[in-house]
Scaffold this motif. Structure first.
Motif, mmCIF file in Angstrom:
data_model
loop_
_atom_site.group_PDB
_atom_site.id
_atom_site.type_symbol
_atom_site.label_atom_id
_atom_site.label_comp_id
_atom_site.label_asym_id
_atom_site.label_seq_id
_atom_site.Cartn_x
_atom_site.Cartn_y
_atom_site.Cartn_z
ATOM 1 N N ILE A 290 5.447 4.136 -11.440
ATOM 2 C CA ILE A 290 4.545 4.444 -10.328
ATOM 3 C C ILE A 290 4.847 3.553 -9.116
ATOM 4 N N PHE A 291 5.230 2.291 -9.362
ATOM 5 C CA PHE A 291 5.582 1.366 -8.272
ATOM 6 C C PHE A 291 6.667 1.963 -7.370
ATOM 7 N N TRP A 293 7.145 4.829 -6.368
ATOM 8 C CA TRP A 293 6.714 5.891 -5.458
ATOM 9 C C TRP A 293 5.855 5.371 -4.305
ATOM 10 N N ARG A 294 5.742 4.056 -4.192
ATOM 11 C CA ARG A 294 5.118 3.414 -3.022
ATOM 12 C C ARG A 294 3.751 4.013 -2.667
ATOM 13 N N GLY A 295 2.904 4.144 -3.674
ATOM 14 C CA GLY A 295 1.534 4.569 -3.438
ATOM 15 C C GLY A 295 1.309 6.073 -3.408
ATOM 16 N N GLU A 296 2.381 6.878 -3.537
ATOM 17 C CA GLU A 296 2.217 8.336 -3.503
ATOM 18 C C GLU A 296 1.616 8.868 -4.807
ATOM 19 N N ARG A 298 -0.901 8.198 -8.110
ATOM 20 C CA ARG A 298 -2.076 7.382 -8.399
ATOM 21 C C ARG A 298 -2.554 7.618 -9.826
ATOM 22 N N LYS A 310 -4.400 -2.531 -10.964
ATOM 23 C CA LYS A 310 -4.896 -3.230 -9.770
ATOM 24 C C LYS A 310 -4.654 -4.736 -9.874
ATOM 25 N N LEU A 313 -1.119 -5.396 -9.011
ATOM 26 C CA LEU A 313 -0.929 -5.316 -7.557
ATOM 27 C C LEU A 313 -1.399 -6.605 -6.875
ATOM 28 N N ASN A 314 -2.520 -7.134 -7.352
ATOM 29 C CA ASN A 314 -3.051 -8.381 -6.773
ATOM 30 C C ASN A 314 -2.070 -9.528 -6.989
ATOM 31 N N TYR A 317 1.289 -8.651 -4.699
ATOM 32 C CA TYR A 317 1.124 -8.670 -3.245
ATOM 33 C C TYR A 317 0.072 -9.662 -2.759
#
Length: 320
Positions: A290-291, A293-296, A298, A310, A313-314, A317
């Protein structure tokens, strides 16, 4: 020591066989191009002219023998197709239905295609990193022969398996191989584990000390490769772990791209998006995909995996 006369004979024989092999592959490619791309038969004369242009150094003007020989060999090897026609026009025909575009899905075609790749490998025109994992085995050829024998005759094997994730080596007994396949740059062995009473998969490069044992079982559950592949997104072999059922939101414009890359799971199509349902034993492999696809894409469920994603992601980033 080989005499000059004998060596000359060996060289000539080698050159002749490889010349014929190359012509065989070229003729198949020409037939495919005319029949699938141009949707028309191709004559012996057209094939000969193309072969002459492809092989100017060979100075061969009469290719009829090679064309006829290729036709006979292909018709013996293809499963669902055959070459019909005469010198005035050859074409592929599907012996099951009228769909000729599915030629590339024929197992015979795929086998010939792999032979051509091997031919190019021998000529140093192609590199095959996919061989590396088999070459990790001490005896690669014997390794595959043992597996092939076990698959065909329902004999079990014993082997050691080193898990990089756990940094430990397991010993498995009474494992019945069913299929070898290539996925996500890895060769895997699928089989039935008698002790766990289930089908599992193992990375080929981590298998060692493989041996046949005398146990044979013709009553193990019927193996369905399509179903196994559909329900196994991850490469991980994690015993005593419950599968995780994901639902992924995929925008309509990316559905075909995802389906082209991943064959696992099932799909529910909506007007502007699709829901991709898949099963894995290791959520991190789904996260990694999933990473990309840069947020496309979900995650819709399960909720625990959404929270885990999540948190990742924290960490990555530094989102607060």
């Amino acid at each position: 020591m080989i005499s000059k006369k004998k060596k000359h004979f060996v060289d000539d024989l080698s050159n002749k066989s490889f010349k014929d092999l190359e012509l065989f592959f070229q003729i198949l490619g020409i037939l495919e191009f005319y029949n699938i791309e141009r949707k028309q038969p191709v004559t012996y004369q057209q094939i000969s002219e193309i072969l002459d242009n492809l092989n100017p150094e060979k100075n061969l003007k009469d290719f009829n023998r090679q064309i006829q020989g290729t036709r006979e060999i292909i018709n013996k090897l293809l499963k669902n197709f055959s070459i019909k026609g005469s010198k005035k026009g050859l074409k592929f025909e599907n012996v099951i239905n009228s769909e000729v575009s599915k030629l590339k899905n024929d197992k015979g075609y795929q086998t010939i295609f792999l032979l051509y790749i091997s031919f190019l490998l021998y000529k140093s025109e192609i590199e095959l990193e996919l061989l590396d994992q088999f070459l990790e085995q001490e005896l690669p050829f014997s390794f595959l022969i043992h597996l092939s024998f076990s698959i065909k005759n329902s004999y079990s094997i014993d082997f050691d398996y080193h898990s990089d994730r756990r940094d430990e080596t397991l010993h498995l007994e009474e494992f019945y191989p069913k299929k070898i396949y290539f996925k996500d740059n890895h060769w895997l062995l699928i089989g039935f584990d008698s002790n766990k009473n289930q089908f599992v998969q193992f990375l080929i490069h981590s298998i060692s000390n493989l041996s046949l044992n005398q146990k044979r079982n013709l009553k193990i559950p019927k193996f369905n490769f399509a179903k196994f592949r559909k329900d196994s997104f991850s490469l991980a072999v994690l015993f005593d772990t419950k599968p995780i059922h994901f639902e992924i939101y995929v925008p309509k414009r990316f559905v075909k791209s995802v389906q082209k890359r991943r064959k696992e799971g099932s799909w529910i199509h909506k007007s502007d998006h699709s829901i991709w349902k898949l099963v894995t034993y290791d959520s991190s492999e789904v996260f990694q995909y999933i990473f990309r696809w840069r947020g496309e894409l979900r995650i819709l469920s399960p909720s625990d995996s959404i929270k885990e994603f999540k948190n990742l992601l924290n960490e990555i980033y530094k989102i607060h």
